[in-house]
Design a protein around this motif. Structure first.
Motif, mmCIF file in Angstrom:
data_model
loop_
_atom_site.group_PDB
_atom_site.id
_atom_site.type_symbol
_atom_site.label_atom_id
_atom_site.label_comp_id
_atom_site.label_asym_id
_atom_site.label_seq_id
_atom_site.Cartn_x
_atom_site.Cartn_y
_atom_site.Cartn_z
ATOM 1 N N GLY A 9 0.844 -1.195 0.000
ATOM 2 C CA GLY A 9 0.000 0.000 0.000
ATOM 3 C C GLY A 9 0.873 1.237 0.000
ATOM 4 N N GLY A 10 1.980 1.177 -0.769
ATOM 5 C CA GLY A 10 3.038 2.191 -0.699
ATOM 6 C C GLY A 10 2.677 3.561 -1.226
ATOM 7 N N ARG A 11 1.534 3.694 -1.927
ATOM 8 C CA ARG A 11 1.109 5.021 -2.389
ATOM 9 C C ARG A 11 -0.090 5.550 -1.597
ATOM 10 N N GLY A 12 -0.474 4.839 -0.543
ATOM 11 C CA GLY A 12 -1.578 5.273 0.297
ATOM 12 C C GLY A 12 -1.179 6.405 1.226
ATOM 13 N N SER A 13 -2.163 6.984 1.888
ATOM 14 C CA SER A 13 -1.926 8.168 2.724
ATOM 15 C C SER A 13 -0.974 7.887 3.878
ATOM 16 N N VAL A 14 -1.155 6.753 4.569
ATOM 17 C CA VAL A 14 -0.280 6.436 5.699
ATOM 18 C C VAL A 14 1.151 6.214 5.217
ATOM 19 N N ALA A 15 1.304 5.472 4.120
ATOM 20 C CA ALA A 15 2.646 5.205 3.601
ATOM 21 C C ALA A 15 3.338 6.484 3.169
ATOM 22 N N VAL A 16 2.631 7.336 2.418
ATOM 23 C CA VAL A 16 3.252 8.561 1.912
ATOM 24 C C VAL A 16 3.610 9.496 3.063
ATOM 25 N N THR A 17 2.746 9.596 4.065
ATOM 26 C CA THR A 17 3.055 10.432 5.227
ATOM 27 C C THR A 17 4.279 9.897 5.961
ATOM 28 N N SER A 18 4.384 8.575 6.075
ATOM 29 C CA SER A 18 5.553 7.961 6.716
ATOM 30 C C SER A 18 6.827 8.281 5.951
ATOM 31 N N ILE A 19 6.771 8.157 4.632
ATOM 32 C CA ILE A 19 7.955 8.409 3.807
ATOM 33 C C ILE A 19 8.363 9.874 3.883
ATOM 34 N N VAL A 20 7.408 10.782 3.725
ATOM 35 C CA VAL A 20 7.720 12.216 3.804
ATOM 36 C C VAL A 20 8.325 12.541 5.167
ATOM 37 N N LEU A 65 4.373 9.478 -6.158
ATOM 38 C CA LEU A 65 4.418 9.855 -4.743
ATOM 39 C C LEU A 65 4.423 11.367 -4.563
ATOM 40 N N THR A 66 5.084 12.085 -5.467
ATOM 41 C CA THR A 66 5.120 13.542 -5.340
ATOM 42 C C THR A 66 3.717 14.125 -5.425
ATOM 43 N N LYS A 67 2.891 13.594 -6.341
ATOM 44 C CA LYS A 67 1.510 14.066 -6.469
ATOM 45 C C LYS A 67 0.679 13.684 -5.255
ATOM 46 N N ARG A 68 0.879 12.477 -4.752
ATOM 47 C CA ARG A 68 0.148 12.057 -3.549
ATOM 48 C C ARG A 68 0.536 12.926 -2.371
ATOM 49 N N VAL A 83 7.100 18.863 1.796
ATOM 50 C CA VAL A 83 6.931 18.140 0.541
ATOM 51 C C VAL A 83 7.828 18.741 -0.539
ATOM 52 N N ALA A 84 7.868 20.063 -0.600
ATOM 53 C CA ALA A 84 8.719 20.726 -1.594
ATOM 54 C C ALA A 84 10.196 20.439 -1.336
ATOM 55 N N ALA A 85 10.584 20.372 -0.064
ATOM 56 C CA ALA A 85 11.996 20.182 0.278
ATOM 57 C C ALA A 85 12.498 18.781 -0.035
ATOM 58 N N VAL A 86 11.600 17.773 -0.021
ATOM 59 C CA VAL A 86 12.045 16.389 -0.230
ATOM 60 C C VAL A 86 11.586 15.826 -1.577
ATOM 61 N N GLN A 87 11.253 16.703 -2.518
ATOM 62 C CA GLN A 87 10.754 16.270 -3.819
ATOM 63 C C GLN A 87 11.690 15.278 -4.501
ATOM 64 N N ALA A 88 12.970 15.591 -4.536
ATOM 65 C CA ALA A 88 13.916 14.724 -5.240
ATOM 66 C C ALA A 88 13.991 13.344 -4.584
ATOM 67 N N ASP A 89 14.028 13.311 -3.258
ATOM 68 C CA ASP A 89 14.072 12.025 -2.559
ATOM 69 C C ASP A 89 12.777 11.244 -2.756
ATOM 70 N N LEU A 90 11.645 11.943 -2.781
ATOM 71 C CA LEU A 90 10.367 11.273 -3.029
ATOM 72 C C LEU A 90 10.366 10.621 -4.408
ATOM 73 N N ALA A 91 10.901 11.329 -5.380
ATOM 74 C CA ALA A 91 10.959 10.777 -6.736
ATOM 75 C C ALA A 91 11.814 9.506 -6.765
ATOM 76 N N ALA A 92 12.900 9.482 -5.981
ATOM 77 C CA ALA A 92 13.746 8.286 -5.924
ATOM 78 C C ALA A 92 12.991 7.108 -5.306
ATOM 79 N N VAL A 93 12.227 7.370 -4.246
ATOM 80 C CA VAL A 93 11.428 6.313 -3.632
ATOM 81 C C VAL A 93 10.343 5.842 -4.598
ATOM 82 N N ASP A 94 9.762 6.787 -5.345
ATOM 83 C CA ASP A 94 8.686 6.471 -6.278
ATOM 84 C C ASP A 94 9.113 5.375 -7.258
ATOM 85 N N ALA A 95 10.371 5.403 -7.664
ATOM 86 C CA ALA A 95 10.875 4.401 -8.603
ATOM 87 C C ALA A 95 10.935 3.008 -7.983
#
Length: 411
Positions: A9-20, A65-68, A83-95
Motif C-alpha cells: 500500500g506504498g502510495r496510500g496516505s499512511v505510507a506517503v506520510t511515513s515516507i515524507v 508519490l510527489t503528487k500524492r 513536501v517541496a523540500a524532499v521532492q527529489a528524494d520522493l521521486a527516488a522512492v517512487d521508482a
C-alpha cells in the motif's frame, strides 16, 4: 544497520506520510514528534536511524508519490514546505514502488513478490527488510484447514488452491523471502498457525495487528482506570466518522465488521466482560484524512450511583499512524538483528489486536515495550563482525536462499 521498509500500500496516505516524515527527519527539517522510539527511555543505539531506512513497496495505483504528497499537503495532513523540500528524494522512492504482482496461482504470485523483495534487498545492499502492511482492511478470512500447519499450506499452494487472503499471502511471501513482517491493519496477515510456524522456522519476527491511533488508544487508557477503581462499566458505545481511502474501504460491510471487531478487544479483556454497546464506523467523504470519534460510557459507583463519561476525539489518521509505522519498522528490524523470531508480543503497545495473552492497558504495555528495548541494547551485534557499505542503487549484493518454496513460487 541499513533497513529496507517495504510498504504494502506504498502510495496510500499512511505510507506517503511515513515516507515524507522519514525523509524530512533525515534532512533535519522536522522533529520526531509522535515517534515513540525517540522518547528518552526508548531511544536506543540498537535501532536503525531514520537515515538508515530505505523505502520501497507495492501498490496498484500509478499516481506518483510527489503528487500524492502534494495532495496530502493541500488537505492539511503534511506541511507543503516539507513536501517541496524532499521532492527529489520522493521521486527516488517512487521508482521503488512496484505494481501489485499477479500470478496465475497464489504460489506464482508469492514467487513474484519474493523476487521483488530480493531485488530490493540486493540492489540497495540492505542488511534486513521489514514488510509493513498499510493496505486497505480486508474482510475476515474464511477458516481453511491449510491454515493450521505449514506443510498443509504449502501443499495447498503447490496444488494451485487459493488458501490465503491477500494480507496473509504477502506475509507468507515476506517470510519466505527472509523479511520480517508487520501488519498495521486488522487483516489476517501473519496471524495463522502455519505462518507462525514459518516465521519461527525462518528465524524471523512479526508484529501486529491494527495500529492503535485514536478511539482505541483512549480506551486502553480509560478502561484500566475503571477496572482499577472497581467501577462497574455498564455500557460503552462509540461512533467513528472518517473519510479518505480508509473510510471508503470501510463502507464495505465485511471490511467494517473486521475493523469493529478489532476495536472491541481492549474492553473485553481489560474489564473482564464486554459492556453493552457497539462501535459504529461511518464513511464521511467530506472530512478526508481526518476522523472524529464520540464515545458514551455509563458506569455505576458506590451504592449503585449511576454516572457517565463522554469524550470526543478529533485526529488526522495518517499523521497519527505514520510515526508508529516508522517505530514498528525500526523495532522489528532491531528484533530481527537480535535473533528474535515469532510474534513480538512486547509491541502490543502499538496495536488494537496484538497476538498472545497480553495486558491491554497502555501503561502496562508501555512497560513491556521499555523492557523489550532495553533487551535489544543488551543483544549482540552483527555475528560476522563486518559492516556493509551504505546503500547504493548501482551495487548489487549477494541474494539469500529460498529453500522450501513450492516449485511454482520460485521466480
Amino acid at each position: 544497520m541499513s533497513l529496507g521498509v517495504w510498504l504494502v500500500g506504498g502510495r496510500g496516505s499512511v505510507a506517503v506520510t511515513s515516507i515524507v516524515g522519514a525523509l524530512a527527519m533525515r534532512a533535519g527539517l522536522a522533529a520526531p514528534t509522535g515517534c515513540v522510539t525517540e522518547l528518552p527511555g526508548l531511544s536506543s543505539a540498537a535501532l536503525p536511524g531514520f537515515g538508515d531506512l530505505v523505502f520501497g513497496g507495492h501498490d496498484p495505483s500509478t499516481v506518483p508519490l510527489t503528487k500524492r504528497a502534494e495532495a496530502l499537503a493541500d488537505a492539511g495532513v503534511v506541511p507543503a514546505r516539507l513536501v517541496a523540500a524532499v521532492q527529489a528524494d520522493l521521486a527516488a522512492v517512487d521508482a521503488r514502488i512496484r505494481p501489485l504482482p499477479a500470478g496465475r496461482t497464489q504460489a506464482a504470485t508469492a514467487g513474484l513478490i519474493i523476487a521483488d523483495l530480493a531485488e530490493f534487498r540486493e540492489r540497495h545492499r540492505l542488511d534486513r527488510v521489514v514488510v509493513v502492511n498499510v493496505a486497505s482492511t480486508e474482510p475476515v478470512a474464511e477458516p481453511d484447514p491449510a491454515h493450521a500447519e505449514l506443510g498443509l499450506l504449502e501443499a495447498a499452494l503447490a496444488a494451485g488452491r487459493p488458501a490465503l487472503p491477500p494480507s496473509a499471502l504477502f506475509a507468507y511471501a515476506a517470510l519466505r523471502a527472509g523479511c520480517s513482517y508487520v501488519d498495521f491493519t486488522p487483516s489476517t496477515g501473519a496471524r495463522l498457525p502455519a505462518l507462525d510456524e514459518l516465521a519461527r522456522g525462518q528465524g524471523l519476527p512479526y508484529a501486529g495487528r491494527d495500529g492503535k491511533t485514536g478511539e482505541t488508544l483512549l480506551k486502553s487508557v480509560l478502561a484500566p482506570m475503571f477496572a482499577q477503581r472497581n467501577l462497574d462499566v455498564l455500557t460503552w458505545s462509540g461512533i467513528n466518522l472518517l473519510g479518505g481511502g480508509d473510510g471508503a474501504n470501510l463502507a464495505d460491510p465485511a471490511a467494517n465488521d473486521a475493523k469493529s471487531a478489532s476495536k472491541q478487544r481492549v474492553l473485553r479483556e481489560t474489564l473482564g466482560e464486554q459492556p453493552q454497546g457497539t462501535v459504529r464506523i461511518e464513511y464521511v467523504e467530506d472530512i478526508g484524512n481526518f476522523k472524529t470519534a464520540w464515545d458514551l460510557v455509563t458506569f455505576a459507583g458506590f451504592l449503585g450511583t449511576r454516572m457517565r463519561l463522554e469524550f470526543t476525539w478529533h485526529g488526522c489518521d495518517s499523521a497519527l499512524a505514520a510515526p508508529l509505522v516508522l517505530d514498528l519498522a525500526r523495532l522489528t528490524g532491531a528484533a530481527h538483528a537480535a535473533g528474535r523470531s515469532g510474534a513480538l508480543t512486547e509491541l502490543a503497545f502499538f496495536f488494537k489486536d496484538p497476538p498472545g495473552d497480553v495486558p491491554h492497558g497502555l501503561a502496562d504495555q508501555f512497560r513491556m515495550l521499555t523492557a523489550f528495548v532495553a533487551g535489544l541494547d543488551r543483544a549482540p551485534g552483527e555475528t560476522d563482525g563486518t559492516e556493509r557499505q551504505p546503500a547504493r542503487d548501482d551495487q548489487p549484493a549477494a541474494g539469500e536462499g529460498r529453500e522450501g518454496m513450492p516449485e511454482e513460487a520460485l521466480p
